[in-house]
Design a protein around this motif. Structure first.
Motif, PDB file in Angstrom:
ATOM      1  N   LYS A 181       0.578  -1.246   0.081  1.00 49.02           N
ATOM      2  CA  LYS A 181      -0.524  -0.062   0.182  1.00 49.02           C
ATOM      3  C   LYS A 181       0.676   1.232  -0.152  1.00 49.02           C
ATOM      4  N   ARG A 219       6.826   7.918   0.022  1.00 45.95           N
ATOM      5  CA  ARG A 219       6.214   7.127   0.225  1.00 45.95           C
ATOM      6  C   ARG A 219       6.277   6.111   0.512  1.00 45.95           C
ATOM      7  N   THR A 236       1.587   5.366   0.481  1.00 48.34           N
ATOM      8  CA  THR A 236       0.656   6.471   1.111  1.00 48.34           C
ATOM      9  C   THR A 236       1.651   7.187   1.459  1.00 48.34           C
ATOM     10  N   ALA A 240      -0.369   5.562   7.141  1.00 52.11           N
ATOM     11  CA  ALA A 240       0.412   4.799   6.313  1.00 52.11           C
ATOM     12  C   ALA A 240      -0.103   3.499   7.089  1.00 52.11           C
ATOM     13  N   ASP A 246      -0.094  11.669   5.566  1.00 51.97           N
ATOM     14  CA  ASP A 246      -1.140  10.747   5.428  1.00 51.97           C
ATOM     15  C   ASP A 246      -0.437   9.481   6.093  1.00 51.97           C
TER      16      ASP A 246
END
Lengths: 672, 222
Positions: free
Chosen positions: A217, A233, A219, A567, A565
């Motif tokens: 994923k 990231r 984030t 994660a 954000d």
């Protein structure tokens, strides 16, 4: 501005553009391996062949060919298709077919481009070349048989990092990429070659065989290992962060991050505080949240409460703590953990005003008390670029190995008031002069002296082209610093004011560098994520979230507001910091005015509007006059680049880097 | 080529070469070489200086010389450039020896013209003396390398031994040269064909014959 025709479409390209760039402007994809926007042009992979008229009747390497008026470029002809297939076939001759066991699989340029531009089968039946592994240190794993000789790593370490240690030995088919005598790559940006490598020759050692890219994923986050706020990231799977990669942001980190930003993430699963603890009879014992809150509330501190912000906390956490402390009637907030007490009445005077991007264009730079390589590796890259453009750099402070030359003027602050004539001449003669003040000089009266220099050399000016130039810069080391200062986390006397106030309760927001012995009479409530220095002195430990486990606002050293954000979730009973502070407010029986993260952010933006907009906060350009003549030798605060924060200290990778790269411990290579 | 390797960096190597520095004569020569390049471009001198260093090592060892790692480090220091750049250059060019070498470095050309003129016999003659690619013979006398074209095709086959070329070889002539070298003599360099002086035509000229004694305009005959 030459006009060229790409596949029959005419367009105008900037002067100095290459044919490859022209094709990209026309929206055509040109496969490439050796070409990279931020490195010099090598032209050795031959993958970017296109047909160009006028010119020789053969395909040409578009990356190394300047676009010229009237060129007709074809990227879709039979000749180009065949040329790409041919180059790809040659590249694959010596490339092993080990994609299933290669960590680059799924994010490999060679894989992608052979699917897109290859001929789909092999005609090669001879033996393939094999190359012995090379040791490149604890971060870079090598499988040199996979190397396609693009030399991006060589060019990166020479041009960007400024540390010549990777080279290409031998020649032709026998060419081998290696570090000198297979010593570990020895600088703070070394792991960026992993991203640059278009194949699986250089991969990440700590991340080896951990995951495939499509399982992760992704984030968008902000790095907190230094104050530059590098855009990262965060790749996670389930509840674990597996790696951090740089994001492109030309204004902040370009496309690099420091090794610490990249590899401290494995510390996020080690030494974590995942349950509340209470000190009973001198020992920390596990407790429930209610017991912990009750223990704090029964102390009934009233307005005898203070908060210290750590180096890695986000603005929301600091605002929530400010709201809580404020609701109890106190204003004792401080973020400068080590006791610095420089004047913060003007935020422009403690900001990196030139901006990280702008410092590249400076033509004379005076660095005072900053070991930039360790304090902000991505800024060091900018300084190197500035010097390559012709900037002169002078440094005050103990000597360190710069990657851009520069002249050291001694380690005594008195040099500021008594600059050698040629330095003064260079600064006064410069069109874009800049001063960078680091942590070593900030708290020693260096700020005022540097401000005086700013006035003397007219660092704030309007340039010939009419744009504004502010050459006064402070380079912080804590990701929370500028946000903290905007939120009022500064007392006139620094942390000494808090000590003097003898607060009953001291809330420590992940502040691990504070000397808690001075707060012997206070109940120390540690809201943080790692069992590091502060947790040992705490009376109550409330487990909170690390930077990957909460959304947050960060302000970097140039005053750039950036949002990150969440994660993953924090482990165990740990909570997001703001919820803990909100619950504490209930325990104290006061109202802080927010019940949700959105409400908290809303209240924060209402209080400090600049925190609501992404981008540079405006602190104005008026600088205080400064003055004074500080004396005394300075010393850099960072003693170990890899061990500057609790996450890094918990990280096995960072521990190994510290031991091997800085302290010379020899790790025998396990036989592979 | 693929057998080229850099002699590993060992404590013994460091002990032997760690304090390498120019001899007095070479120091002057090195200075002169560096001065050939413009200010700020001193590192351009790396190639002639590598050669000079190799020769100095060779003089010490009575061989063609080679470049131990500490010597390359000395050069990097001397030219203030990163060591890896020096090693790159030294490992790129095959005329720099990056591993120890025998008393005589026999480089036999095996490219097409030499091969057609019998270089296989020359190689066999070398091998019969125990020479092997990339190895020094047990007595330390011979190192053997098969190389690509050395530009002596008009007098093929040829070998280069240390600084001299020996051309127009046959197995017997090659043996004679090697024997002479082994005895410590210096055989005549160049062609080994007694009928030849340099690379002039063997026997009578067969083309442009009219030009041997005087200028002759061939254009009308074309």
């Amino acid at each position: 501005m030459p006009k060229v025709k790409v596949d029959g479409v005419e367009l105008e390209v900037p002067a100095g553009a290459t044919v490859l760039q022209a094709c990209e402007l026309a929206g055509k994809e040109i496969p490439r391996f050796c070409y990279h926007e931020r490195l010099s042009i090598a032209g050795n992979c031959r993958m970017c062949l296109v047909e160009v008229k006028p010119g020789p009747p053969k395909p040409q390497a578009s990356c190394a060919l300047p676009a010229a008026e009237g060129q007709e470029i074809r990227t879709d002809s039979e000749m180009v298709k065949k040329a790409r297939e041919g180059v790809m076939e040659f590249l694959l001759i010596n490339h092993p077919l080990d994609c299933p066991i290669c960590d680059q699989g799924g994010e490999c340029d060679l894989q992608d481009q052979s699917v897109a531009y290859g001929r789909g089968g092999s005609r090669y039946h001879e033996h393939k070349r094999a190359v012995t592994e090379k040791y490149m240190g604890p971060l870079i794993k090598t499988t040199m048989t996979r190397c396609i000789h693009c030399t991006r790593c060589v060019r990166f370490s020479e041009e960007v990092a400024g540390v010549d240690e990777i080279g290409a030995l031998y020649r032709g088919e026998s060419m081998q990429i290696t570090t000198y005598l297979e010593k570990a790559a020895h600088h703070e940006m070394s792991a960026n070659v992993i991203d640059l490598c278009p194949v699986g020759a250089l991969t990440s050692r700590p991340y080896a065989f951990e995951a495939r890219p499509w399982e992760l994923k992704k984030t968008l986050g902000i790095d907190v290992s230094d104050a530059t706020g590098a855009n990262i990231r965060i790749d996670s799977r389930g509840r674990e962060v597996l790696r951090a990669l740089p994001r492109n942001n030309d204004d902040v980190n370009e496309e690099w991050i420091s090794d610490k930003a990249r590899y401290q993430v494995d510390g996020l699963t080690k030494r974590r505080l995942d349950k509340p603890y209470l000190r009973r009879d001198g020992k920390l014992v596990q407790a429930t949240w209610n017991e912990a809150f009750a223990a704090i509330a029964t102390l009934n501190p009233g307005n005898s409460i203070a908060a210290i912000a750590g180096d890695m906390v986000d603005c929301e956490t600091m605002f929530a703590a400010r709201a809580l402390v404020g609701a109890l009637g106190s204003t004792l907030l401080e973020g400068r953990q080590t006791g610095m007490d420089y004047d913060t009445s003007s935020l422009a005077a403690v900001n990196f005003n030139t901006t990280l991007n702008g410092i590249e264009t400076a033509d004379a730079i005076l660095i005072v008390g900053s070991m930039v390589r360790w304090e902000a590796p991505t800024v060091n890259v900018r300084l190197r670029k500035a010097v390559k453009r012709g900037a002169k750099v002078f440094l005050v402070g103990p000597e360190w190995e710069t990657t851009f030359g520069g002249e050291f003027l001694g380690d005594d602050l008195s040099a500021l008031g008594n600059l050698p004539q040629h330095v003064a001449d260079a600064l006064s003669g410069a069109k874009r002069p800049a001063v960078i003040l680091g942590g070593a000089a900030l708290g020693r009266g260096g700020l005022e002296a540097a401000l005086a220099l700013s006035a003397q050399f007219n660092l704030v000016r309007t340039l010939e082209d009419g744009s504004a130039w502010n050459g006064f810069n402070v380079l912080h080391m804590a990701a929370s610093r500028m946000g903290g200062l905007m939120l009022g986390y500064a007392q006139k006397g620094g942390i000494a004011d808090l000590v003097a106030a003898k607060p009953k309760v001291l809330i420590s927001l992940g502040a691990d560098e504070v000397d808690y012995a001075k707060f012997a009479g206070s109940m120390i409530v540690y809201i943080g994520h790692h069992g590091d220095k502060a947790a040992h002195s705490a009376d109550v430990v409330l487990p909170a979230s690390a930077y990957t486990e909460k959304a947050g606002t960060y302000v970097n050293t140039e005053g750039r507001v950036q949002f990150a954000d969440k994660a993953v979730f924090a482990p165990g009973d740990a909570r997001e910091d703001w919820t803990i502070l909100r619950a504490l407010a209930d325990a104290f029986g006061v109202s802080v005015g927010f019940d949700s993260f959105d409400a908290l952010r809303g209240a924060m933006v209402a209080a400090v509007p600049a925190l609501g907009t992404e981008g540079l906060a405006d602190y104005g350009s008026a600088l205080p006059a400064g003055g004074g003549s500080p004396v005394g030798a300075i010393a850099y605060p960072i003693k170990d680049f890899y061990m500057t924060n609790p996450v890094a200290r918990a990280s096995e990778t960072m521990q190994r880097c510290s031991a091997e790269l800085l302290h010379g411990v020899d790790f025998a290579e396990a036989a592979e | 080529m693929a057998d080229r390797y850099i002699e590993p960096d060992t404590p013994e190597l460091r002990a032997r070469w760690g304090n390498f520095t120019w001899t007095e004569a070479n120091a002057a020569k090195a200075k002169e070489v560096v001065a050939r390049y413009p200010e700020g471009r001193q590192r351009s001198a790396v190639m002639p200086l590598l050669d000079l260093a190799q020769r100095q090592v060779g003089a010490e060892l009575n061989t063609q010389g080679w470049l131990p790692i500490p010597v390359m480090e000395f050069l990097a220091e001397y030219l203030s450039m990163p060591v890896i750049r020096v090693v790159e250059v030294a490992s790129f060019y095959t005329m720099y020896n990056i591993a120890p070498i025998g008393r005589f470095h026999v480089q036999v050309c095996g490219t097409t013209p030499c091969m057609l003129r019998g270089s296989d016999d020359i190689i066999a003659a070398c091998k019969s003396r125990g020479m092997k690619k990339g190895h020094i013979t047990g007595d330390g006398m011979w190192s053997f390398t098969e190389v690509e074209c050395m530009g002596n095709c008009a007098s093929a086959p040829m070998v280069q031994i240390n600084d001299d070329n020996y051309e127009d070889l046959t197995a017997e002539r090659m043996d004679a040269v090697l024997d002479a070298l082994a005895r410590g003599e210096s055989p005549k360099a160049g062609t080994q064909d007694p009928a030849r002086h340099t690379v002039e035509p063997v026997g009578e000229p067969t083309n442009l014959a009219a030009m041997v004694t005087a200028n002759h305009d061939y254009r009308s005959e074309w």
